[in-house]
Design an enzyme around this catalytic site. Structure first.
Site, PDB file in Angstrom:
ATOM      1  N   GLY A   1       2.816  -2.976  -2.758  1.00 32.45           N
ATOM      2  CA  GLY A   1       1.806  -2.355  -3.541  1.00 32.45           C
ATOM      3  C   GLY A   1       1.546  -2.967  -4.927  1.00 32.45           C
ATOM      4  O   GLY A   1       0.184  -3.030  -5.343  1.00 32.45           O
TER       5      GLY A   1
ATOM      6  N   ASN B   1       3.645   8.299  -9.901  1.00 36.41           N
ATOM      7  CA  ASN B   1       5.133   8.041  -9.433  1.00 36.41           C
ATOM      8  C   ASN B   1       5.968   8.628 -10.301  1.00 36.41           C
ATOM      9  O   ASN B   1       7.165   8.870  -9.808  1.00 36.41           O
ATOM     10  CB  ASN B   1       5.426   6.509  -9.456  1.00 36.41           C
ATOM     11  CG  ASN B   1       4.742   5.934 -10.725  1.00 36.41           C
ATOM     12  OD1 ASN B   1       3.733   5.778 -11.106  1.00 36.41           O
ATOM     13  ND2 ASN B   1       5.827   5.193 -11.041  1.00 36.41           N
TER      14      ASN B   1
ATOM     15  N   GLN C   1       2.161   6.140  -3.917  1.00 28.29           N
ATOM     16  CA  GLN C   1       2.989   7.407  -3.759  1.00 28.29           C
ATOM     17  C   GLN C   1       2.416   8.382  -3.081  1.00 28.29           C
ATOM     18  O   GLN C   1       3.027   9.223  -2.516  1.00 28.29           O
ATOM     19  CB  GLN C   1       3.156   8.068  -5.208  1.00 28.29           C
ATOM     20  CG  GLN C   1       4.015   7.093  -6.190  1.00 28.29           C
ATOM     21  CD  GLN C   1       5.533   7.282  -5.624  1.00 28.29           C
ATOM     22  OE1 GLN C   1       5.905   8.032  -4.931  1.00 28.29           O
ATOM     23  NE2 GLN C   1       6.175   6.050  -6.145  1.00 28.29           N
TER      24      GLN C   1
ATOM     25  N   SER D   1       2.076   0.669   0.211  1.00 32.74           N
ATOM     26  CA  SER D   1       3.254  -0.093   0.101  1.00 32.74           C
ATOM     27  C   SER D   1       4.106   0.684   1.353  1.00 32.74           C
ATOM     28  O   SER D   1       4.381   1.707   1.121  1.00 32.74           O
ATOM     29  CB  SER D   1       3.935  -0.292  -1.134  1.00 32.74           C
ATOM     30  OG  SER D   1       5.067  -1.019  -0.955  1.00 32.74           O
ATOM     31  N   GLY D   2       4.637  -0.184   2.030  1.00 30.62           N
ATOM     32  CA  GLY D   2       5.477   0.260   3.235  1.00 30.62           C
ATOM     33  C   GLY D   2       6.803   1.002   2.918  1.00 30.62           C
ATOM     34  O   GLY D   2       7.296   2.084   3.195  1.00 30.62           O
ATOM     35  N   HIS D   3       7.472   0.548   1.878  1.00 30.05           N
ATOM     36  CA  HIS D   3       8.940   1.034   1.515  1.00 30.05           C
ATOM     37  C   HIS D   3       8.767   2.249   0.672  1.00 30.05           C
ATOM     38  O   HIS D   3       9.904   2.904   0.536  1.00 30.05           O
ATOM     39  CB  HIS D   3       9.493   0.030   0.761  1.00 30.05           C
ATOM     40  CG  HIS D   3       9.277  -0.175  -0.822  1.00 30.05           C
ATOM     41  ND1 HIS D   3      10.166   0.513  -1.824  1.00 30.05           N
ATOM     42  CD2 HIS D   3       8.417  -0.597  -1.411  1.00 30.05           C
ATOM     43  CE1 HIS D   3       9.470   0.221  -2.662  1.00 30.05           C
ATOM     44  NE2 HIS D   3       8.634  -0.468  -2.700  1.00 30.05           N
TER      45      HIS D   3
ATOM     46  N   THR E   1       1.702 -16.946   6.437  1.00 26.55           N
ATOM     47  CA  THR E   1       2.034 -16.218   7.869  1.00 26.55           C
ATOM     48  C   THR E   1       2.334 -15.019   7.712  1.00 26.55           C
ATOM     49  O   THR E   1       2.939 -14.436   7.000  1.00 26.55           O
ATOM     50  CB  THR E   1       3.329 -17.145   8.260  1.00 26.55           C
ATOM     51  OG1 THR E   1       2.974 -18.525   8.251  1.00 26.55           O
ATOM     52  CG2 THR E   1       3.622 -16.737   9.741  1.00 26.55           C
TER      53      THR E   1
ATOM     54  N   CYS F   1      10.985   0.869 -12.540  1.00 23.30           N
ATOM     55  CA  CYS F   1      10.741  -0.163 -13.578  1.00 23.30           C
ATOM     56  C   CYS F   1      11.238  -0.266 -15.039  1.00 23.30           C
ATOM     57  O   CYS F   1      11.465  -1.259 -15.457  1.00 23.30           O
ATOM     58  CB  CYS F   1       9.232  -0.516 -13.431  1.00 23.30           C
ATOM     59  SG  CYS F   1       8.554  -0.117 -11.917  1.00 23.30           S
TER      60      CYS F   1
HETATM   61  C1  LIG Z   1       6.056   1.482  -6.216  1.00 21.29           C
HETATM   62  C2  LIG Z   1       5.073   1.440  -6.820  1.00 21.29           C
HETATM   63  C3  LIG Z   1       3.979   0.395  -6.901  1.00 21.29           C
HETATM   64  C4  LIG Z   1       4.496  -0.955  -6.580  1.00 21.29           C
HETATM   65  O1  LIG Z   1       4.780  -1.134  -4.946  1.00 21.29           O
HETATM   66  P1  LIG Z   1       5.710  -2.309  -4.566  1.00 21.29           P
HETATM   67  O2  LIG Z   1       5.589  -2.066  -3.059  1.00 21.29           O
HETATM   68  O3  LIG Z   1       7.262  -2.113  -4.808  1.00 21.29           O
HETATM   69  O4  LIG Z   1       5.309  -3.406  -5.289  1.00 21.29           O
HETATM   70  C5  LIG Z   1       2.795   0.593  -7.408  1.00 21.29           C
HETATM   71  N1  LIG Z   1       2.536   1.733  -7.676  1.00 21.29           N
HETATM   72  C6  LIG Z   1       3.022   2.738  -7.557  1.00 21.29           C
HETATM   73  C7  LIG Z   1       2.392   4.252  -7.904  1.00 21.29           C
HETATM   74  C8  LIG Z   1       4.239   2.924  -7.163  1.00 21.29           C
HETATM   75  O5  LIG Z   1       5.193   3.970  -6.996  1.00 21.29           O
END
Ligand SMILES: *Cc1c(COP(=O)(O)O)cnc(C)c1O
Length: 394
Positions: A74, A154, A182, A202-204, A240, A328
């Site tokens: 993200g 978030n 989010q 973002s995947g996680h 890659t 963070c």
């Molecule tokens: C977690 C988050 C990010 C950052 O994503 P990462 O994959 O951890 O770099 C950016 N924006 C929001 C709103 C998030 O919750």
């Protein structure tokens, strides 16, 4: 999730990888380790899966596969979208509009650009964390080149009116980016209907792996690369391909998008139950964020006369994982910029607790959490001279 030694209520920080996702990733560590850029037959399966993953992600957004660019998460997507537009359009104008409650990946990127001569407007939000289309309209200038407003916050879970905000941006010929980290795979998003030109995810954050994400770039929007290198991603993002990550993320997105309605209903019910019990059973609790324009899995509350840090430590002793401020900022003692932006005084913002659920949480876990919180809040307040004074005077 049998025999979990703890209760995980920090799904806005990161999520567990679903078993189906891990299964889908495994071959790309083992037999299918080829680089998808190679031309021999051994690389055919990886190449095919790269295409399929792109299609899967595009389908979740109503986008075209060629508009999806894989990234390292993200933060990279936010950096790329904002710096990319800034560098591409600097001769047209140097004004960017964002909000005060964005993730640091957006805010710090904007601050970096300010040092390079760009001009950034940070829009205020109301007490629920909302930005209005009228506010945006008033802030747009002839030299505005980008509006970047998050799809959902978030920390407090507020869902921004991105469709209306995007429409205002487009009316003035300005590009619209949204940090949907989010929101993607949690609430419905359509790049067409929601007037989005650029979207990062973002995947996680949806039960996929960490360190992989994507940026949606509308066809016709020209961004220079952020990561220069090889010809990957149509020469726009060198490096890659992270095949296990990309396939894992696509699998997670597919499952989350298919099950979105059901998961959201389940989470909403638990969310509202948790909020209701907290409000009814603990005095001097304030719910942060909008009541209904809210992510299905987000609970954010302030307990007056209490330090969020102490609260987290005591929750941890009970086996409960929550967060104070955002992942963070925990570790620093500054109160969250989001809570300050919605108008909370410092001393109240310090007593905040964010609990973000997943469809894996149960009612029993929520009951245990509320029961634990009741004891913890009582204990902490009994040690607080401020609380003692307050009770005496009221
Ligand atoms: C977690 C988050 C990010 C950052 O994503 P990462 O994959 O951890 O770099 C950016 N924006 C929001 C709103 C998030 O919750």
């Amino acid at each position: 999730m049998e025999n979990r030694p703890f209760i995980y209520l920090d799904n806005a920080a990161t999520t567990s990888v679903r078993p189906e996702v891990l299964t889908a990733m495994e071959p790309f560590f083992k037999e299918s380790y080829a680089n998808p850029a190679s031309i021999y037959q051994f690389a055919q399966n990886t190449h095919k899966m790269l295409d399929e993953s792109r299609e899967t992600i595009a389908n979740c957004l109503g986008a075209k596969p060629q508009e999806i660019y894989f990234t390292g998460g993200g933060s990279e997507g936010d950096n790329w979208a904002i710096k990319g537009v800034a560098y591409a359009l600097k001769d047209k104008g140097k004004h960017i509009i964002t909000s005060k409650i964005e993730h640091h990946a957006v805010l710090h990127t904007c601050e970096f650009l300010e040092q390079q001569g760009f001009d950034v407007t940070y829009l205020d939000v109301d007490e629920d964390g909302l930005v209005t289309p009228e506010q945006l309209e008033a802030a747009i200038r002839p030299d505005t080149i980008l509006v970047t407003i998050m799809a959902a916050n978030n920390e407090i879970g507020t869902i921004e009116p991105i469709r209306e905000l995007g429409a205002v941006a487009h009316k003035h010929g300005v590009l619209f980016h949204t940090d949907a980290v989010q929101a993607f795979a949690h609430i419905p998003i359509s790049v067409e209907e929601d007037n989005i030109d650029l979207l990062s995810a973002s995947g996680h954050k949806f039960h996929g792996p960490k360190g992989v994400g994507f940026l949606y770039i509308r066809e016709g929007v020209k961004l220079p690369p952020l990561i220069h290198g090889g010809a990957q991603e149509r020469s726009k993002r060198g490096g890659t391909h992270n095949m296990p990550g990309i396939v894992g993320m696509a699998t997670a997105a597919k499952l989350a998008c298919e099950q979105m309605e059901k998961n959201a209903e389940q989470e909403k019910e638990l969310r509202d139950y948790l909020i209701q019990r907290l409000e009814q059973e603990i005095p001097y609790v304030k719910v942060n964020g909008h009541r209904t324009k809210r992510l299905p899995n987000n609970v954010n509350v302030c307990f007056r006369f209490i330090e969020g840090e102490s609260l987290l430590i005591m929750l941890d002793q009970k086996g409960i994982c929550g967060s104070s401020g955002s992942a963070c900022t925990s570790g620093s003692l500054d109160p969250s910029h989001v809570l300050l932006a919605i108008g909370l005084p410092h001393e109240i913002a310090h007593g905040s607790l964010r609990m973000t659920l997943s469809e894996q949480n149960t009612r029993e876990e929520i009951d245990y959490t509320v029961d634990s919180l009741k004891t913890i809040v009582e204990t902490l307040r009994s040690m607080s001279p401020l609380y003692e004074d307050f009770v005496k005077n009221n």
